[in-house]
Design an enzyme around this catalytic site. Structure first.
Site, PDB file in Angstrom:
ATOM      1  N   SER A 262      -2.226  -8.381  52.122  1.00 32.09           N
ATOM      2  CA  SER A 262      -2.848  -7.333  52.915  1.00 32.09           C
ATOM      3  C   SER A 262      -4.124  -6.858  52.229  1.00 32.09           C
ATOM      4  O   SER A 262      -4.267  -6.966  51.017  1.00 32.09           O
ATOM      5  CB  SER A 262      -1.861  -6.174  53.069  1.00 32.09           C
ATOM      6  OG  SER A 262      -2.243  -5.309  54.090  1.00 32.09           O
ATOM      7  N   GLY A 300      -3.641  -9.406  57.392  1.00 28.81           N
ATOM      8  CA  GLY A 300      -4.099  -8.933  56.095  1.00 28.81           C
ATOM      9  C   GLY A 300      -5.602  -8.814  55.963  1.00 28.81           C
ATOM     10  O   GLY A 300      -6.112  -8.633  54.855  1.00 28.81           O
ATOM     11  N   GLU A 342      -2.472 -12.370  62.968  1.00 32.88           N
ATOM     12  CA  GLU A 342      -1.832 -11.080  63.193  1.00 32.88           C
ATOM     13  C   GLU A 342      -2.616  -9.928  62.551  1.00 32.88           C
ATOM     14  O   GLU A 342      -2.145  -9.282  61.614  1.00 32.88           O
ATOM     15  CB  GLU A 342      -0.406 -11.097  62.627  1.00 32.88           C
ATOM     16  CG  GLU A 342       0.492 -12.135  63.282  1.00 32.88           C
ATOM     17  CD  GLU A 342       1.805 -12.323  62.527  1.00 32.88           C
ATOM     18  OE1 GLU A 342       1.999 -11.673  61.467  1.00 32.88           O
ATOM     19  OE2 GLU A 342       2.627 -13.119  62.981  1.00 32.88           O
ATOM     20  N   GLY A 344      -3.799  -6.204  62.028  1.00 33.60           N
ATOM     21  CA  GLY A 344      -3.290  -4.874  62.364  1.00 33.60           C
ATOM     22  C   GLY A 344      -4.225  -3.819  61.821  1.00 33.60           C
ATOM     23  O   GLY A 344      -4.953  -3.153  62.558  1.00 33.60           O
ATOM     24  N   ARG A 345      -4.242  -3.689  60.494  1.00 32.49           N
ATOM     25  CA  ARG A 345      -5.137  -2.748  59.823  1.00 32.49           C
ATOM     26  C   ARG A 345      -6.592  -2.951  60.259  1.00 32.49           C
ATOM     27  O   ARG A 345      -7.325  -1.980  60.457  1.00 32.49           O
ATOM     28  CB  ARG A 345      -5.018  -2.942  58.311  1.00 32.49           C
ATOM     29  CG  ARG A 345      -5.927  -2.069  57.481  1.00 32.49           C
ATOM     30  CD  ARG A 345      -6.183  -2.660  56.095  1.00 32.49           C
ATOM     31  NE  ARG A 345      -4.988  -3.151  55.454  1.00 32.49           N
ATOM     32  CZ  ARG A 345      -4.317  -2.510  54.526  1.00 32.49           C
ATOM     33  NH1 ARG A 345      -4.724  -1.329  54.129  1.00 32.49           N
ATOM     34  NH2 ARG A 345      -3.251  -3.049  53.974  1.00 32.49           N
ATOM     35  N   ARG A 390      -0.023   6.327  51.066  1.00 27.96           N
ATOM     36  CA  ARG A 390      -0.622   5.187  50.392  1.00 27.96           C
ATOM     37  C   ARG A 390      -1.307   5.529  49.061  1.00 27.96           C
ATOM     38  O   ARG A 390      -1.189   4.757  48.104  1.00 27.96           O
ATOM     39  CB  ARG A 390      -1.599   4.457  51.327  1.00 27.96           C
ATOM     40  CG  ARG A 390      -0.906   3.836  52.540  1.00 27.96           C
ATOM     41  CD  ARG A 390      -1.874   3.000  53.375  1.00 27.96           C
ATOM     42  NE  ARG A 390      -2.231   1.772  52.693  1.00 27.96           N
ATOM     43  CZ  ARG A 390      -3.407   1.554  52.135  1.00 27.96           C
ATOM     44  NH1 ARG A 390      -4.357   2.488  52.172  1.00 27.96           N
ATOM     45  NH2 ARG A 390      -3.658   0.408  51.522  1.00 27.96           N
ATOM     46  N   TYR A 394       0.381   3.276  46.399  1.00 32.69           N
ATOM     47  CA  TYR A 394      -0.414   2.129  45.965  1.00 32.69           C
ATOM     48  C   TYR A 394      -1.612   2.504  45.098  1.00 32.69           C
ATOM     49  O   TYR A 394      -2.348   1.622  44.653  1.00 32.69           O
ATOM     50  CB  TYR A 394      -0.984   1.373  47.171  1.00 32.69           C
ATOM     51  CG  TYR A 394      -0.003   0.876  48.191  1.00 32.69           C
ATOM     52  CD1 TYR A 394       1.185   0.261  47.819  1.00 32.69           C
ATOM     53  CD2 TYR A 394      -0.280   0.999  49.547  1.00 32.69           C
ATOM     54  CE1 TYR A 394       2.071  -0.210  48.780  1.00 32.69           C
ATOM     55  CE2 TYR A 394       0.594   0.525  50.509  1.00 32.69           C
ATOM     56  CZ  TYR A 394       1.771  -0.069  50.121  1.00 32.69           C
ATOM     57  OH  TYR A 394       2.640  -0.540  51.066  1.00 32.69           O
ATOM     58  N   CYS A 421       5.380  19.427  46.890  1.00 34.08           N
ATOM     59  CA  CYS A 421       5.825  19.795  45.549  1.00 34.08           C
ATOM     60  C   CYS A 421       5.873  18.549  44.659  1.00 34.08           C
ATOM     61  O   CYS A 421       6.926  18.142  44.160  1.00 34.08           O
ATOM     62  CB  CYS A 421       7.192  20.473  45.630  1.00 34.08           C
ATOM     63  SG  CYS A 421       7.669  21.299  44.114  1.00 34.08           S
ATOM     64  N   TYR A 451      -1.210   2.726  58.880  1.00 42.33           N
ATOM     65  CA  TYR A 451      -0.165   3.084  57.906  1.00 42.33           C
ATOM     66  C   TYR A 451      -0.092   4.575  57.574  1.00 42.33           C
ATOM     67  O   TYR A 451       0.764   4.959  56.785  1.00 42.33           O
ATOM     68  CB  TYR A 451      -0.303   2.251  56.620  1.00 42.33           C
ATOM     69  CG  TYR A 451      -0.233   0.788  56.911  1.00 42.33           C
ATOM     70  CD1 TYR A 451       0.946   0.216  57.365  1.00 42.33           C
ATOM     71  CD2 TYR A 451      -1.354  -0.022  56.774  1.00 42.33           C
ATOM     72  CE1 TYR A 451       1.010  -1.134  57.671  1.00 42.33           C
ATOM     73  CE2 TYR A 451      -1.296  -1.371  57.075  1.00 42.33           C
ATOM     74  CZ  TYR A 451      -0.116  -1.923  57.526  1.00 42.33           C
ATOM     75  OH  TYR A 451      -0.055  -3.255  57.833  1.00 42.33           O
TER      76      TYR A 451
END
Length: 493
Positions: A262, A300, A342, A344-345, A390, A394, A421, A451
């Site tokens: 990705s 990706g 495919e 997406g992002r 994210r 990540y 918190c 995402y």
């Protein structure tokens, strides 16, 4: 200096990457998206809110479809573009993708339900997942899902047995891991060996995969496939899976699926993976006479998250990959299959932003000891890791701007943080914001269409924000904001 940019990153007029094409800043510093002012979104829908530029989404979907169709037609084959729903899937988003000529890829029963509710026909849907439930598989049968991507040898047997029970022949693809390591963080690189997805094309691990064959499966005797080729103790898990499918009359082998990671910004990884998959396809044909008709190269495709970053260009990658697969097929002396991809992002990521209201603003002195002390301004907003996990998960970088007004104040080093918190509740690690940023300011984070909502949670019992679509000067709610009644309605006490 990831995430740092000066006050000109979002200038008067058209914004440019990483913002959607519909973002404009006026002379007064106020920002609008597709003709809708962010202040109006805040007034009408509250903050935090995910804002989704419909025209930008549609344009990116068309760009991928037309680029890949043209490039693959030029080498003599076809291609299908599946929108990867895991990035963001709502009924409207699935409908937009379908109206732009895309199919829809799903990774769970819930995603499948959304695609079906949107009116996407079963044959235009794919079902992924490394641990599908029986119910998810059966639902795919019931709605005529066009392809089920199997992810293990055990799943092949389970899908085959369920197909027999329900009187269908299940269309399947085998997800393989090619060993191509591409993309960003380790957790989003999906074609290396040490992870949960797919079946390796490497013969080195074939013995363990072949040894797991249960007795009594299939119709061929003495370990031979339906095509007549004896299986080998050194078959790769990927080859073992393909051979096993050919033994099962209740399964129809469509082809081979590969996904390498990705946020990929270099097309070389796609080309290397395609070579490995086409070589596996040719090997299967040599052994069994079965030349599968489809190859999926996954998604990706990377986007720009920060000013100055350059997204992967769909025309460039389409031409490069099409040329590469044509060369490989010629070398192998096999006709080209039909391909699929495919994204997406790459379609929904830049189309979205998250709008927040600033609360506490606090300068913090950082450093000392070996380093020179400096001040970082901590800017707290009314959301955080529950609407975008994210950065915490990540270490992902994003860009933010004050979008409700102009400012002549000198920019200062800032960190945008949430209200959870957790000290790791960071929205933007490092960004330059006007030194007069204050409570009540509207702040937007770019490129959160992918995402953000789909990985959102109720951590600390925060309510998940709405998804608000904007187009032609009007806004509408695609997913409403959660309420306390929603939270308490699930709690049975």
């Amino acid at each position: 200096m990831g995430g740092q940019s000066g006050p000109a990153a979002l200038p008067v007029g058209s914004a440019g990457a990483p913002w959607s094409s519909g973002v404009r800043r006026g002379d007064d510093g106020a920002v609008e998206v597709a003709g809708v002012g962010v202040a109006d979104v805040a007034a009408d829908h509250g903050t935090p809110s995910y804002i989704l530029d419909e025209a930008d989404f549609r344009a990116r979907a068309r760009a991928y479809r037309t680029a890949f169709e043209a490039a693959f037609a030029a080498v003599g084959t076809g291609v299908d573009v599946y929108y990867a729903g895991k990035a963001l899937l709502t009924v409207a988003v699935a409908r937009w993708a379908r109206e732009e000529g895309l199919r829809v890829d799903t990774a769970s029963g819930g995603e499948l339900a959304v695609a079906l509710r949107a009116g996407v026909p079963g044959e235009a849907i794919g079902l992924h997942g490394n641990n599908k439930s029986d119910a998810e598989i059966v639902r795919a049968f019931e709605h005529g899902v066009g392809r089920i991507i199997v992810d293990s040898l055990a799943e092949i047997d389970r899908v085959a047995e369920l197909a027999v029970q329900h009187g269908v022949v299940a269309p399947v693809m085998v997800r393989v891991t090619t060993g191509v390591h591409a993309g960003g963080h380790e957790y989003i690189s999906t074609a290396h060996e040490d992870q949960k997805f797919g079946l390796s094309v490497s013969p080195a691990s074939g013995a363990s995969g072949q040894a797991s064959r249960p007795s009594g499966t299939g119709t061929a005797a003495s370990g031979e496939t339906a095509g007549g080729a004896a299986s080998s103790a050194v078959d790769s898990p990927a080859m073992a899976a393909l051979l096993r499918i050919l033994e099962r009359p209740s399964l129809r082998l469509l082809g081979i699926h590969s996904h390498i990671g990705s946020q990929i910004l270099d097309p070389d990884g796609f080309e290397a993976a395609a070579r490995a998959v086409l070589e596996l396809r040719a090997e299967l044909a040599a052994r069994t006479g079965v030349l599968v008709g489809e190859v999926d190269l996954g998604g990706g495709y990377g986007i720009a998250y920060l000013p100055g970053e350059v997204a992967l260009d769909p025309e460039r990658v389409a031409k490069d990959v099409a040329s590469s697969v044509a060369d490989v097929a010629a070398r192998l002396d096999t006709p080209l299959p039909r391909f699929s991809i495919e994204p997406g992002r790459a379609i929904v990521g830049p189309a979205g932003m998250t709008l927040y209201t600033v609360g506490t603003v606090k300068p913090v002195t950082v450093g000392g000891g070996d380093g020179e002390p400096f001040t970082r301004l901590y800017v707290s907003v009314d959301g955080g890791m529950s609407d975008n996990i994210r950065p915490a998960l990540y270490g992902a970088d994003y860009h933010a701007e004050i979008v409700g007004r102009s400012s002549d104040a000198e920019p200062v080093l800032a960190r945008v943080v949430g209200k959870h918190c957790e000290s790791g509740d960071i929205v933007v690690h490092r960004v330059m914001l006007p030194g007069d940023v204050r409570a009540g300011d509207l702040l937007a984070v770019a490129a959160t269409g992918a995402y953000g909502r789909s990985m959102a949670s109720n951590y600390n019992m925060l309510l998940r924000p709405p998804v608000v679509a904007v187009r032609d000067g009007a806004s509408r709610v695609l997913i409403r904001r959660e309420t306390e009644d929603d939270l308490l309605g699930l709690d049975q006490g």
